[in-house]
Design a protein around this motif. Sequence first.
Motif, PDB file in Angstrom:
ATOM      1  N   VAL A 151       1.259  -1.272   0.325  1.00 37.20           N
ATOM      2  CA  VAL A 151      -0.063  -0.065  -0.206  1.00 37.20           C
ATOM      3  C   VAL A 151       0.647   0.774  -0.093  1.00 37.20           C
ATOM      4  N   SER A 194       2.246   1.644  -2.946  1.00 31.52           N
ATOM      5  CA  SER A 194       1.811   2.090  -4.387  1.00 31.52           C
ATOM      6  C   SER A 194       0.951   3.646  -4.142  1.00 31.52           C
ATOM      7  N   VAL A 195       0.779   4.115  -2.842  1.00 30.07           N
ATOM      8  CA  VAL A 195       0.817   5.386  -2.648  1.00 30.07           C
ATOM      9  C   VAL A 195       1.851   6.597  -3.393  1.00 30.07           C
ATOM     10  N   THR A 249       1.209   6.290  -6.981  1.00 30.27           N
ATOM     11  CA  THR A 249       0.584   7.245  -7.403  1.00 30.27           C
ATOM     12  C   THR A 249       0.804   8.572  -7.343  1.00 30.27           C
ATOM     13  N   THR A 289      -2.518  -1.973  -7.150  1.00 32.71           N
ATOM     14  CA  THR A 289      -1.793  -1.927  -6.577  1.00 32.71           C
ATOM     15  C   THR A 289       0.156  -2.220  -6.411  1.00 32.71           C
ATOM     16  N   GLN A 321      -6.576   8.616  -3.204  1.00 32.93           N
ATOM     17  CA  GLN A 321      -5.601   8.468  -1.722  1.00 32.93           C
ATOM     18  C   GLN A 321      -6.288   7.718  -0.871  1.00 32.93           C
ATOM     19  N   ARG A 333      -6.616   4.700  -1.372  1.00 27.48           N
ATOM     20  CA  ARG A 333      -5.057   3.320  -0.679  1.00 27.48           C
ATOM     21  C   ARG A 333      -5.027   2.474   0.798  1.00 27.48           C
ATOM     22  N   ALA A 363      -4.205   4.356 -10.711  1.00 32.84           N
ATOM     23  CA  ALA A 363      -5.628   5.245  -9.525  1.00 32.84           C
ATOM     24  C   ALA A 363      -6.418   6.148  -9.373  1.00 32.84           C
TER      25      ALA A 363
END
Length: 564
Positions: A45, A48-49, A52, A174, A254, A257, A426
């Motif tokens: 995660v 992934s944040v 993004t 993700t 966000q 996520r 995303a």
Amino acid sequence: MHLLDWTIIVAYLAWVLYDGVKRARGTGAVDGYFLASRSLPWWAVGLSVMATQMSAITLVGTTGQGYDDGIRFVQFYFGLPLAMIILSVTLVPFFHRARVFTAYEYLERRFDARTRALTSLLFLVSRGLGAGVIIAAPAVILSIVLGWSLPLTILAIGIPTTLYTMLGGVQAVTWADVKQMVVIMVGVTAAVTALIVGLPDDIGLEPALHVAGATGRLQSIDFTFDLNETYTFWSGLIGGLFLMLGYFGCDQSQVQRYLTAKSVDAGRQSLLMSAFAKIPLQVLILTMGVLVFCFYLFTEPPMLFNTSHQPDVEASGRADEYRALDDEFRAAHADRRADAAAVVSARQAGDAAGARSATAAFVESDARVNDVRARARDLVRDVTGDTAYSDVNYVFPAFITTQLPIGLVGLLIAAIFAAAMSSIAAELNALSAASTIDFYRRHFRPEASEAHYLLVSKVATGFWGIFAAITALYAANLGSLIEVVNRFGSFFYGSLLGVFVLAVGMRRSTAGGAFWGLIGGMASVAVVATLTDVSFMWHNLVGVAAVCLIGWVSTLGRRDGSRR
């Protein structure tokens, strides 16, 4: 480009698309499609944040900004660590306990349906437009690099991303982000290494950076308190704090996520990863831009990096003027190169007075180079009528395609694709979630099967993919794209954040206060943006203050009414 470069790019795109299709398993329900059944590990995660945020705008626009303006843009992120800590303590556990799909779903429980609908609509508008800018950033560059038309390049980026997001949902997004972060970091490391190695043998990294520092490019902190100045310590710490609180706390792309994390602690850890890694990573990207500047001190750059209109100018009646500017530029660059070398030689010899004299001469010759470039840009705008013509976003891609060896070109182009696709995916998944959950399921078909909602979710993803592609055609030449996307966000985020402050922090706030506060906040930001020169970094604070003030006034009316 060489066949090897094309092979790397095609292999990367095929790999991401294949993995996205494979991730379609396990997304047979809406919870799995949008939230991965709340089962993802914190590190995935967290990556992934970061992915993004690490859009092609960051690689292309921020590197170009580092070349043009230095590393002071890093001040934009000074409020990020504090924002992440605040959100980890407040909204992360709050949203997890609420068991919501979208951030705006909670607002109906707290206030009413119209507040939920309006906040979700603002998200759809702002991020729908933002997704278009995210596609435009690499498309305008790659269309020139690859020799493709802009629409074809936009489709080449948007179609694979839309397909794997439609099929695999947030699981595909993700895990693709994790892979894409690896590609991006390998590409950035390779580019930085190539830039350092590409400096002349007798000029090392430290002397080259010293010369760049003479132009102010290494000045990272400006303590001036000026509301009209965009990048200062105070605008980043205060204005940036509210922007980041709004982005990570109220933006569905966000919030979604950390809603996928398997626990509250996992959600917190994912945000804290970004809190401590984002600023060093941003410094690296900006420094890469400064290194490009150092490289072109000793290697002749093109007068303009964006050559899209060069044939039109050369075919016009002002072709001789353009050629004269090019000759003037080459002469000015030769003087700048000699002055830069003189600065290095004087410092290596320990001649402080000579170094000061050479530095003054270098600053003057650098100003001449910039003046010629500015006049050339103005000439292009006059001849073509393209008033939005920009050069800054082409600096890094021009370096990639003209200076890097075979193989490394393909890797860096793949990194730009990776950065674009991770952010777009995303956005598309979050836009689909808000469209399906906040509007379709809430207002049109409140009772339907999971299979039906899943189908609608995939159709919504495809719709937003098409919308983003169309928007990208109009966003292609808006100047520094890193600023464009942040200006979009700053117009909305403060007011959205204000509504959540009312919802969570002011128990007496009313539905009317929240709804009209949101409208008042948007109006306040519009007035400040239109009638003043206050930087967009402060617009979020304006929005929060206006919403909270109106919400507070509504509580006073409620108390008065209760007394009567």
